[in-house]
Design a protein around this motif. Structure first.
Motif, PDB file in Angstrom:
ATOM      1  N   PRO A  42      -7.437 -30.285 -12.015  1.00 23.06           N
ATOM      2  CA  PRO A  42      -7.035 -30.428 -10.606  1.00 23.06           C
ATOM      3  C   PRO A  42      -7.824 -31.532  -9.888  1.00 23.06           C
ATOM      4  CG  PRO A  42      -8.499 -28.530 -10.858  1.00 23.06           C
ATOM      5  CD  PRO A  42      -8.374 -29.150 -12.210  1.00 23.06           C
ATOM      6  N   TYR A  45      -8.549 -35.107  -4.103  1.00 25.54           N
ATOM      7  CA  TYR A  45      -8.449 -36.435  -3.484  1.00 25.54           C
ATOM      8  C   TYR A  45      -7.118 -36.997  -3.993  1.00 25.54           C
ATOM      9  CZ  TYR A  45     -13.221 -36.706  -1.574  1.00 25.54           C
ATOM     10  OH  TYR A  45     -14.368 -36.516  -0.839  1.00 25.54           O
ATOM     11  N   PRO A  60     -10.101 -39.617  -9.567  1.00 29.71           N
ATOM     12  CA  PRO A  60     -11.072 -38.961 -10.441  1.00 29.71           C
ATOM     13  C   PRO A  60     -12.425 -39.670 -10.330  1.00 29.71           C
ATOM     14  CG  PRO A  60      -9.532 -40.291 -11.759  1.00 29.71           C
ATOM     15  CD  PRO A  60      -9.199 -40.516 -10.310  1.00 29.71           C
ATOM     16  N   LYS A  70     -14.070 -38.954 -16.404  1.00 29.51           N
ATOM     17  CA  LYS A  70     -13.381 -37.700 -16.722  1.00 29.51           C
ATOM     18  C   LYS A  70     -12.264 -37.952 -17.745  1.00 29.51           C
ATOM     19  CE  LYS A  70     -15.021 -35.489 -12.659  1.00 29.51           C
ATOM     20  NZ  LYS A  70     -14.854 -34.714 -11.453  1.00 29.51           N
TER      21      LYS A  70
HETATM   22  C1  LIG Z   1      -9.306 -27.669  -6.447  1.00 32.12           C
HETATM   23  C2  LIG Z   1     -10.141 -28.719  -7.151  1.00 32.12           C
HETATM   24  C3  LIG Z   1     -10.037 -30.034  -6.757  1.00 32.12           C
HETATM   25  C4  LIG Z   1     -10.780 -31.023  -7.415  1.00 32.12           C
HETATM   26  N1  LIG Z   1     -10.654 -32.327  -6.990  1.00 32.12           N
HETATM   27  C5  LIG Z   1     -11.313 -33.303  -7.641  1.00 32.12           C
HETATM   28  C6  LIG Z   1     -11.153 -34.660  -7.229  1.00 32.12           C
HETATM   29  O1  LIG Z   1     -10.419 -34.995  -6.288  1.00 32.12           O
HETATM   30  N2  LIG Z   1     -11.834 -35.608  -7.927  1.00 32.12           N
HETATM   31  C7  LIG Z   1     -12.628 -35.295  -8.991  1.00 32.12           C
HETATM   32  O2  LIG Z   1     -13.206 -36.200  -9.610  1.00 32.12           O
HETATM   33  N3  LIG Z   1     -12.786 -34.003  -9.406  1.00 32.12           N
HETATM   34  C8  LIG Z   1     -12.156 -33.020  -8.766  1.00 32.12           C
HETATM   35  N4  LIG Z   1     -12.285 -31.716  -9.177  1.00 32.12           N
HETATM   36  C9  LIG Z   1     -13.091 -31.432 -10.383  1.00 32.12           C
HETATM   37  C10 LIG Z   1     -12.278 -31.696 -11.678  1.00 32.12           C
HETATM   38  O3  LIG Z   1     -11.139 -30.876 -11.726  1.00 32.12           O
HETATM   39  C11 LIG Z   1     -13.185 -31.397 -12.894  1.00 32.12           C
HETATM   40  O4  LIG Z   1     -14.229 -32.342 -12.917  1.00 32.12           O
HETATM   41  C12 LIG Z   1     -12.448 -31.369 -14.224  1.00 32.12           C
HETATM   42  O5  LIG Z   1     -13.294 -30.801 -15.209  1.00 32.12           O
HETATM   43  C13 LIG Z   1     -12.030 -32.740 -14.717  1.00 32.12           C
HETATM   44  O6  LIG Z   1     -11.412 -32.562 -15.949  1.00 32.12           O
HETATM   45  P1  LIG Z   1     -11.186 -33.688 -17.020  1.00 32.12           P
HETATM   46  O7  LIG Z   1     -12.550 -34.206 -17.484  1.00 32.12           O
HETATM   47  O8  LIG Z   1     -10.451 -32.943 -18.098  1.00 32.12           O
HETATM   48  O9  LIG Z   1     -10.373 -34.768 -16.398  1.00 32.12           O
HETATM   49  C14 LIG Z   1     -11.618 -30.692  -8.501  1.00 32.12           C
HETATM   50  C15 LIG Z   1     -11.736 -29.334  -8.875  1.00 32.12           C
HETATM   51  C16 LIG Z   1     -11.016 -28.357  -8.197  1.00 32.12           C
HETATM   52  C17 LIG Z   1     -11.140 -26.911  -8.604  1.00 32.12           C
END
Ligand SMILES: Cc1cc2nc3c(=O)[nH]c(=O)nc-3n(C[C@H](O)[C@H](O)[C@H](O)COP(=O)(O)O)c2cc1C
Length: 207
Positions: A42, A45, A60, A70
């Protein structure tokens, strides 16, 4: 009070931003790695950009503790495809399970209990439980800041196909009370969208 971000660590600035820019919509972003492993995470932003071509953006950031990119970003840079899945109240808990920082080999569909449904035009699946899913191709990735924790990226994507559940669709419009989208506020906070009201707008002044 007055706050100058140049005088504070990014972690403090982050807290002010996520408390001020509220409520935020949530994109549950589905990608597939070069090795064929699905990823789901999720991002709040997240927003629309324009409609011709239909364009969205989400951001991200680098991981706050080690500055690593990420998986979602890496997969989109590699494959140029992703789906955005809108998060209704009923899948809130499962969406949060997708935000745990799993190893790249872990498929968050299995961890969260959400189900992948094949997309029609791209390889990454859509989330079967989402009432609206958008198949997207990459427009561009914009890097913001340097390579350290706290910096990030904007992913800009073009929507090439909408999947809209008939339940939330009426004559060209989306029915908010049926979609029940979750909004994100600071910390672990969420808001419902069930309290909407109108403020009438004059688009062009009378001459
Ligand atoms: C509701 C919610 C919103 C999030 N929004 C963001 C965001 O806008 N940007 C970001 O970098 N991480 C955000 N996160 C954290 C990422 O979801 C988290 O770092 C995730 O593990 C990334 O996964 P990946 O490495 O598989 O891409 C959010 C988490 C939640 C629960």
């Amino acid at each position: 009070m007055i706050y100058d971000p140049a005088e504070h660590p990014f972690s403090e600035t982050h807290k002010l931003m996520i408390g001020s820019i509220v409520p935020r919509p949530i994109a549950l972003v589905s990608t597939t790695s070069n090795n064929g492993i699905n990823n789901l995470a999720p991002f709040s932003y997240f927003n629309g950009v324009c409609s011709r071509p239909p364009t969205i953006m989400f951001a991200p950031a680098r991981r706050s503790w080690d500055g690593k990119e990420k998986d979602t970003l890496i997969n989109i840079r590699d494959t140029k495809e992703f789906s955005i899945n809108i998060v209704s109240e009923d899948i809130g808990e499962k969406m949060v399970k997708c935000s745990t920082d799993y190893e790249k080999e872990i498929d968050e569909y299995s961890e969260s209990g959400l189900s992948p449904l094949p997309s029609k035009k791209i390889k990454p699946p859509i989330v079967s439980e989402s009432k609206i899913s958008l198949e997207c191709i990459l427009n561009q990735i914009v890097q913001i800041g340097k390579d350290d924790a706290g910096s990030g990226f904007i992913v800009i994507g073009t929507i090439i196909l909408f999947h809209i559940d008939d339940e939330v669709y009426d004559n060209g419009r989306i029915i908010l009370d049926k979609l029940q989208p979750l909004g994100r506020v600071a910390g672990n906070g969420y808001v419902r969208s069930t309290n909407a009201f109108d403020i009438i707008r004059t688009i062009k002044p009378d001459v």
